[in-house]
Design a protein around this motif. Structure first.
Motif, PDB file in Angstrom:
ATOM      1  N   UNK A   1       0.844  -1.074  -0.145  1.00 43.07           N
ATOM      2  CA  UNK A   1       0.021  -0.004   0.199  1.00 43.07           C
ATOM      3  C   UNK A   1       0.720   1.243  -0.028  1.00 43.07           C
ATOM      4  N   UNK A   2       2.013   1.347   0.599  1.00 42.73           N
ATOM      5  CA  UNK A   2       2.906   2.379   0.532  1.00 42.73           C
ATOM      6  C   UNK A   2       3.740   2.807  -0.682  1.00 42.73           C
ATOM      7  N   UNK A   3       3.735   1.649  -1.475  1.00 43.62           N
ATOM      8  CA  UNK A   3       4.404   1.465  -2.545  1.00 43.62           C
ATOM      9  C   UNK A   3       3.904   2.456  -3.704  1.00 43.62           C
ATOM     10  N   UNK A   4       4.970   3.180  -4.469  1.00 42.60           N
ATOM     11  CA  UNK A   4       4.438   4.014  -5.624  1.00 42.60           C
ATOM     12  C   UNK A   4       3.567   3.303  -6.673  1.00 42.60           C
ATOM     13  N   UNK A   5       4.058   2.075  -6.706  1.00 47.10           N
ATOM     14  CA  UNK A   5       3.320   1.066  -8.052  1.00 47.10           C
ATOM     15  C   UNK A   5       1.887   1.034  -7.608  1.00 47.10           C
ATOM     16  N   UNK A   6       1.408   1.220  -6.355  1.00 48.49           N
ATOM     17  CA  UNK A   6       0.226   1.026  -5.875  1.00 48.49           C
ATOM     18  C   UNK A   6      -0.769   2.299  -5.988  1.00 48.49           C
ATOM     19  N   UNK A   7      -0.418   3.435  -6.126  1.00 46.79           N
ATOM     20  CA  UNK A   7      -0.991   4.662  -6.528  1.00 46.79           C
ATOM     21  C   UNK A   7      -1.317   4.649  -8.217  1.00 46.79           C
ATOM     22  N   UNK A   8      -2.326   3.725  -8.429  1.00 43.76           N
ATOM     23  CA  UNK A   8      -2.732   3.647  -9.777  1.00 43.76           C
ATOM     24  C   UNK A   8      -3.947   3.646  -9.893  1.00 43.76           C
ATOM     25  N   UNK A   9      -4.704   4.537 -10.533  1.00 43.08           N
ATOM     26  CA  UNK A   9      -6.349   4.587 -10.502  1.00 43.08           C
ATOM     27  C   UNK A   9      -6.683   3.416 -11.610  1.00 43.08           C
TER      28      UNK A   9
END
Length: 171
Positions: A51-59
């Motif tokens: 959840x903290x990983x930048x790859x998780x910030x995907x819409x």
């Protein structure tokens, strides 16, 4: 804090396959993100690190990864926690994925082969599997209802030291 190392991404767009004799692509796709994980790490720590990983910030709506983004799939990122995921048996995860794949009828053999090797095999080889639960309408971001179907699984493979984020959706 546990560190995940982003390793690879696989994207299977159903529109890239010939559905002329089958039910239809339904604007569906599967996205698989693979991460290397440290040995002897608890699943709860891995979920928190994911959840903290930048790859998780995907819409998952065409915008791609936004390193400082505030969305994950249909949800505001702030509402997604390790407790948003439920441990699910591999058989149940595979059954849910199979139902989603088959919802418009059979898929082309070439897509079936790719799904078998690049999606179903990942879930089947996991030592544990988690499903993102429905976080409710209050967690949906401003245009979070764009997907009719949004299925997310985290397949942890402690033997191969891999974590895979599997998102199956439509657009």
């Amino acid at each position: 804090m546990t560190q995940l190392v982003f390793d690879a991404q696989t994207f299977l767009n159903f529109r890239d396959y010939d559905f002329t004799e089958h039910g239809g692509h339904g604007y569906r796709w599967v996205d698989v993100k693979s991460f290397r994980i440290p040995q002897d790490t608890q699943d709860s720590e891995l979920l928190t690190a994911l959840i903290a990983h930048e790859q998780f910030r995907d819409d998952y709506a065409g915008g791609g990864v936004e390193p400082s983004g505030t969305r994950h799939g249909p949800y505001w990122l702030k509402h997604v926690t390790e407790h948003s995921y439920q441990l699910i048996g591999k058989a149940e995860a595979l059954s849910r994925l199979r139902d989603w794949v088959d919802q418009h009828g059979p898929v082309p053999e070439s897509l079936e082969a790719d799904l078998a090797s690049q999606v179903f095999a990942i879930v089947d080889s996991a030592t544990s599997c988690y499903s993102l639960g429905d976080l409710g309408s209050k967690a949906l971001h401003d245009w979070g209802g764009v997907h009719v179907d949004f299925h997310e699984y985290v397949a942890v493979d402690q033997e191969r030291l891999l974590l895979r984020l599997v998102v199956a959706a439509d657009d």
